[in-house]
Design a protein around this motif. Structure first.
Motif: not given
Lengths: 670, 247
Positions: A168, A171-173, B63, B125, A175-176, B121, A165, B128-129, A67-70, A50
C-alpha cells in the motif's frame, strides 16, 4: 554469448557508491521524452514505477488484477529485514550480507547481496515517511522480531500483514504519480510478448482482459516485475493468477533463465484436504518461535491418529518425536525453511504423518501456553495457580501474538488450535530462480530489465524469511532507478518508438494466432485438468527431494503432457471478451515449458544445496550424516539457460561465483 | 452435499443480466466457497457451456479481489472473512444459494459476478498518499517517534483490503467506510498532517463525483467488513473534513 555480470571493480563496501558516482545520468529535460514499461505492480514493480515516474520518465505500468494494490506481495505476512541495528544486538550491513549469502547456501552473487544489505536500511526510512504503520514499542520507536536462520532481531513488521502495508505504501506512491499523469496505469491487462527491435527491448504486446483487445505499447526500456513461477506446481501459496508468462516470453526472446530448480518449499502451510484443493495457505514462519513440531514416536499411534481413533492430546510426552529438536539441537524448530521441510517429509514418507493422507505433522502450542501461563502467574503474584488458570493466562499471550493466524487456521480447518495441535505440511512458496540479470538488473537482452522475485535474485538456493520484501523494494526504489539511467542516457536522441513496424506486426500476429488456436481447438479437457497433472509431476519428481531417475522421467512426462495439451485443451468462450479460461490456457502453456526446463536444471545440478536436494548428494558419515551435501568444486555457479526451441534443447551458460568476502562453509544447524 | 445455485449471469456491461439456476452435487464441507465454484465451472466447461466469471486471486483473504454477494450478504454468511475464506460447512445439504455481484451504481458489472471497482482507484489518486519522494533521502525512521496507540490505530485503519463489501452492503451504496479508513490512517500519523486538509477534501470530493451515496449510520458496513474496520473511521473522516473546512 558469454555472461558478463558487470560487477564494478573495487572493495565490496565501495562498489555501489563508486558505481553510482560514475554512471551516466539523463538530464531532467530529456527524461520527459523517455518511456518505460513496467510489467507487474507488486513491491518491485510498484516501487520501480513510482520512482521512475518521480524521476521524470513516462511510465506505463501493467497489472492483471483490477488494481496494483492486489499483486501477491500483499499476502506476505511476517516482515521485512533491514540492517538498522536498532536493537543494538550486533547487526550490521556485513552481517545481513553474510546471513543472506550463507542462508542461500552460497549460490548468490556477492556484490548484489552486499548492495541489497546496504540499501535495506533506506527502505525502512522510506516506508515510514510514506506512512506505513510498522509496529512500535511504548517509547514510540520501531519494534523488531527475529526470523529463522539468523541470530539478531532485524525484522520490521506490521501485525501479520507486512506485505499489504508495504505494498500500500508503494501503491500510494504510484497513485501520486498517476494523479500527476506520470504513470499511465493499465489494470486488467496481461503482457503476452515482448517486442525487440535491433536487439533491444522496445515494447510489449498486451491483452486487455476486459475487452480482449490486443494492444501494442512501445518504450525505450521494458522492466519485468511479474513475480515467481511457484504455480508450476499447481498447488502453492501463490495467488491463483500468479504466473510465469511475462518471464517465460522474454526467455523465449533471448533472456537467459537462471537456476529454475531453486524453489522454496515452506514448512508451515495448511495441508491439503482433498482433490478439489485450489491453493494452499501459508502460516507465518513466526509460529515456529513458539510452536513445537512433532509426530508420534510409534507407528501404531501414527496409524491410529490417521484413522481418527486417537487424539494427539492423548499421546504421552514420551511417545512423541519432536524430530527437529532431536535432529538439530542447536536451532531446533527454527532451522531454515528447506531443512525443516525435508525433515517433515522424511517422517511422513516413513509413515508417521498425522492426517488422513499421512501428509501432515503437528505444530503444537501446548508447551508455549503452559510456559507463558506460568510466567504470567509469577508476574501477577498468583500462588499455586491451577492448571486451568495457567492455561487461560498462557492462552491470552499466545492469542496476542498469533491470534489472527490461529483464527485463519480455524476458519479453514474447523479445529481449535488452542486445544488441539495444528497440522502443517510443506508447500511451494517462493522461487529463487528466475531471469538472469547482471549487476544493473538487466537481462541478456539490451534494455530489458527484470526485478523482484522474477529475477534469479539475491537469495541463492534458499531465501531467508522476511528477505523477499526487502529485495523487491530494494530493486524497485533504490537500485533499478539508478542503473536504468545509465542505459537510457544513450537513448536521448532516439525519439518516440513507433508501433506500426514489422517487429510489432510479427509479435502481435504470434499472440493472436495463439489465442485463436485456443479458442478454436475445442479439445476434451479443461485447462485445469492439465495444470493439475503438471503439478503432480512437479511435486512428485521435482519437489522436496530429487533424483536422476525421477528427473529424467519428469522431463519426458512433461513433454508428453505438453503435446497432449496442445491437442486436447478446451477453452470455452471467445477471444473478444473477458475470458478467464483463455487467460489460464496461455499461462499453463508456458508452465508446461518451464516445468521441463526446471527438471533439466535440477538434473544437471548434481549437488544438494538450499532448496534443491539431490538424493545422490548427501553426507555419508560423521555428525552431518544424511544431511545435504553441497559441491562447491563443481557447482559454484549460476546456471543460466538459453532458449533453443524445445526446453530440453536449452543451452547452459555458467556464471562462476567468486567468494572473496565470505568463506565457503558447509551449513550446520546441528 | 447437493446444492442449488442461483447465479447472476451477464454477458457484458451492455447486456441485460439474469439469475440462472445450477445444480452441484457431492460438495465437501471442507471446500472453500470458491472451490465449490471451481467445481461448477469445470462441470460447465465439460458440458460445453460458458463458466461463471468471478474475481479472485490470493484465496487467503488479503488481496481484496473476490467480491460475491451471497444470500443477501457481502462475502456470505460468515463474519470476518472474504468470499474466498468462506467454507461450505456454513451451508447444509439441499440449500439454495443466491450468488450476485457487488451491486452499486459506482461498481458497474463487467461480466457475471465481476464488477468494476476503479472508482476506488480514482479516490485514492485524489489524495490517498503522502507526498514524499522515494529517493531514499528521507530522515531516519526512528527520528519520528509515534505513540504505540496511534500506530496501532493507524494500523487498524490500514488493514482495509479495498474489496468494496462496505459499498455492496450499504443501502445507500456509500463508500464512507473505505474512504474513512484511508483518511484515518494518515490522519492518525504525524507524517500525514501536512497535507491532511487537502487530502480529506479531495478524497471526499472524488467519492461524491463517483456516485457513491451518503452515510446514514446503519452500521451494516462495519458488520460485513471482512477486516472489521470500525465505524469510528467515518466519524474521524467527518471530523477531518470539518476541520479542513474551518482552516
Amino acid at each position: 554469448m558469454a555472461l558478463n555480470s558487470r560487477v564494478p571493480e573495487g572493495p565490496i563496501k565501495d562498489k555501489w557508491t563508486t558505481y553510482k558516482d560514475k554512471i551516466n545520468l539523463v538530464n531532467p529535460a530529456n527524461k520527459r521524452h523517455i518511456d518505460i514499461i513496467v510489467v507487474g505492480t507488486g513491491l518491485a514493480g510498484g516501487s520501480a514505477a513510482a520512482t521512475l515516474a518521480e524521476l521524470g520518465y513516462n511510465v506505463k505500468a501493467f497489472a492483471y488484477q483490477d488494481s496494483p494494490r492486489r499483486a501477491h506481495s500483499i499476502a506476505a505476512q511476517g516482515g521485512i529485514n533491514a540492517a538498522k541495528n536498532y536493537q543494538g544486538d550486533g547487526d550490521s550491513t556485513y552481517r545481513l550480507f553474510y546471513d543472506t549469502v550463507k542462508g542461500g547456501d552460497y549460490r548468490s552473487r556477492e556484490a548484489n547481496v552486499y548492495r541489497l544489505a546496504e540499501v535495506s536500511a533506506n527502505i525502512i526510512d522510506q516506508c515510514v515517511a510514506q506512512g506505513v504503520p510498522f509496529a512500535r514499542d511504548y517509547g514510540g520507536l520501531l519494534d523488531n522480531r527475529s526470523f529463522g536462520g539468523v541470530l539478531v532481531s532485524r525484522t520490521f513488521y506490521a501485525k501479520g500483514q507486512t506485505g499489504q502495508q508495504l505494498l500500500l505504501g508503494a501503491y500510494s506512491a504510484m497513485n501520486r504519480q498517476i494523479a500527476r499523469g506520470k504513470i499511465e496505469m493499465f489494470n486488467r491487462h496481461e503482457m503476452l510478448d515482448v517486442v525487440k527491435i535491433d536487439g533491444k527491448a522496445r515494447g510489449i504486446i498486451a491483452r486487455n482482459l476486459v475487452t480482449g483487445e490486443i494492444e501494442r505499447h512501445s518504450a525505450h526500456a521494458v522492466v519485468i516485475a511479474s513475480g515467481g513461477y511457484g504455480n508450476v506446481y499447481y498447488l502453492s501459496t501463490n495467488a491463483m493468477g500468479s504466473n510465469a508468462t511475462a518471464a517465460w516470453k522474454i526467455h523465449k526472446k533471448g533472456a537467459y533463465f537462471a537456476n529454475p530448480c531453486f524453489t522454496q518449499i515452506h514448512p508451515t502451510c495448511i495441508p491439503r484436504s482433498g482433490d478439489y484443493q485450489s491453493k494452499l495457505t501459508l502460516m507465518s514462519e513466526s509460529l515456529r518461535n513458539d510452536g513445537r513440531i512433532w509426530v508420534p514416536k510409534n507407528i501404531e499411534d501414527a496409524k491410529a491418529v490417521q484413522q481418527r481413533k486417537l487424539k494427539p492430546t492423548d499421546i504421552a510426552e514420551e511417545n512423541r518425536d519432536y524430530f527437529l529438536e532431536r535432529r538439530y539441537p542447536a536451532f531446533g524448530n527454527l532451522v531454515p525453511r528447506d531443512v525443516a521441510s525435508r525433515a517433515a517429509k522424511e517422517r511422513c514418507d516413513a509413515g508417521y504423518g498425522v492426517n488422513a493422507t499421512g501428509e501432515a505433522v503437528f505444530l503444537d502450542f501446548a508447551s508455549a501456553i503452559e510456559r507463558y501461563g506460568k510466567e504470567q502467574a509469577k508476574i501477577h503474584n498468583i500462588e499455586n495457580a491451577s492448571a486451568e488458570k495457567i492455561y487461560d493466562l498462557g492462552k491470552k499471550i499466545v492469542e496476542a501474538k498469533y491470534g489472527n493466524l490461529f483464527q485463519m487456521y480455524e476458519k479453514i480447518v474447523d479445529e481449535d488450535p488452542y486445544k488441539t495441535p495444528m497440522m502443517i505440511y510443506p508447500a511451494t512458496h517462493y522461487t529463487m530462480g528466475g531471469i538472469w540479470v547482471d549487476y544493473n538488473l538487466m537481462t541478456t537482452v539490451d534494455g530489458l530489465y527484470c526485478i523482484g522475485e522474477a529475477n534469479f535474485s539475491d537469495h541463492g538456493a534458499n531465501r531467508l524469511g522476511a528477505s523477499a520484501l526487502m529485495q523487491g523494494l530494494a530493486d524497485g526504489y533504490f537500485v533499478l532507478p539508478y542503473t536504468i539511467g545509465d542505459y537510457l542516457s544513450h537513448e536521448i536522441r532516439t525519439g518516440k518508438i513507433p508501433t506500426d513496424t514489422k517487429e510489432f506486426d510479427e509479435a502481435e500476429k504470434e499472440v493472436k494466432d495463439r489465442i485463436d488456436f485456443f479458442i478454436n481447438n475445442k479439445g476434451k479437457h479443461s485447462v485445469d485438468h492439465f495444470h493439475k497433472k503438471l503439478g503432480k509431476i512437479m511435486w512428485d519428481k521435482c519437489g522436496m527431494s530429487r533424483n536422476e531417475k525421477g528427473l529424467k522421467e519428469a522431463m519426458a512426462e512433461i513433454k508428453a503432457l505438453r503435446e497432449e495439451f496442445w491437442k486436447e485443451v478446451n477453452v470455452p468462450g471467445s477471444a473478444n471478451e473477458m475470458n478467464p479460461e483463455l487467460e489460464k490456457a496461455g499461462r499453463v502453456a508456458d508452465f508446461l515449458e518451464l516445468g521441463e526446463l526446471f527438471a533439466k536444471d535440477a538434473l544437471e545440478r548434481n549437488e544438494s544445496c538450499g532448496g534443491h536436494f539431490r538424493e545422490e548428494s548427501v553426507e555419508l558419515d560423521g555428525e552431518q550424516k544424511g544431511e545435504a551435501k553441497r559441491n562447491d568444486k563443481d557447482y559454484a555457479y549460476v546456471a543460466a539457460w538459453e532458449y533453443k526451441g524445445e526446453p530440453a534443447d536449452a543451452v547452459l551458460h555458467k556464471e562462476q561465483l567468486e567468494f572473496k568476502d565470505i568463506e565457503l562453509k558447509q551449513r550446520s544447524y546441528k | 452435499m447437493n446444492l442449488t445455485l442461483k447465479i447472476w449471469r451477464q454477458k457484458d456491461s451492455n447486456t441485460k443480466g439474469q439469475m440462472v439456476d445450477y445444480k452441484v452435487t457431492d460438495i465437501s464441507e471442507h471446500m472453500s466457497f470458491l472451490e465449490m465454484m471451481d467445481v461448477l465451472n469445470e462441470q460447465l466447461i465439460n458440458k460445453g457451456e460458458e463458466p461463471v466469471a468471478f474475481d479472485h486471486d490470493c484465496r487467503e483473504g488479503i488481496c481484496g479481489m473476490c467480491s460475491m454477494y451471497i444470500n443477501g450478504e457481502a462475502h456470505g454468511p460468515d463474519r470476518g472473512v472474504t468470499t474466498c475464506q468462506l467454507h461450505m460447512r456454513m451451508f447444509k445439504d439441499g440449500d439454495t444459494i443466491t450468488i450476485e455481484p457487488f451491486r452499486a451504481k459506482a461498481f458497474p458489472v463487467i461480466k457475471d459476478l465481476v464488477v468494476d471497482r476503479s472508482a476506488f482507484e480514482r479516490i485514492q489518486q485524489a489524495g490517498g498518499y503522502i507526498s514524499v519522494n522515494t529517493s531514499g533521502n528521507t530522515q531516519d525512521a526512528n527520528s519520528i517517534p509515534i505513540s504505540k496507540h496511534a500506530a496501532d490505530e493507524a494500523m487498524d485503519a490500514a488493514t482495509c483490503i479495498g474489496c468494496g463489501a462496505c459499498v455492496a452492503t450499504c443501502k445507500n451504496s456509500s463508500a464512507m467506510l473505505f474512504v474513512g479508513a484511508k483518511v484515518s490512517q494518515y490522519a492518525l500519523l504525524p507524517q500525514g498532517q501536512i497535507e491532511a486538509a487537502d487530502r480529506v477534501r479531495n478524497m471526499v470530493a472524488q467519492m461524491d463525483l463517483e456516485g457513491f451515496g451518503n452515510c446514514t449510520n446503519t452500521g451494516a458496513c462495519e458488520i460485513e467488513c471482512p477486516k472489521g474496520i470500525s465505524l469510528d473511521n467515518i466519524a474521524r473522516m467527518n471530523r477531518e473534513l470539518m476541520k479542513a473546512s474551518l482552516s
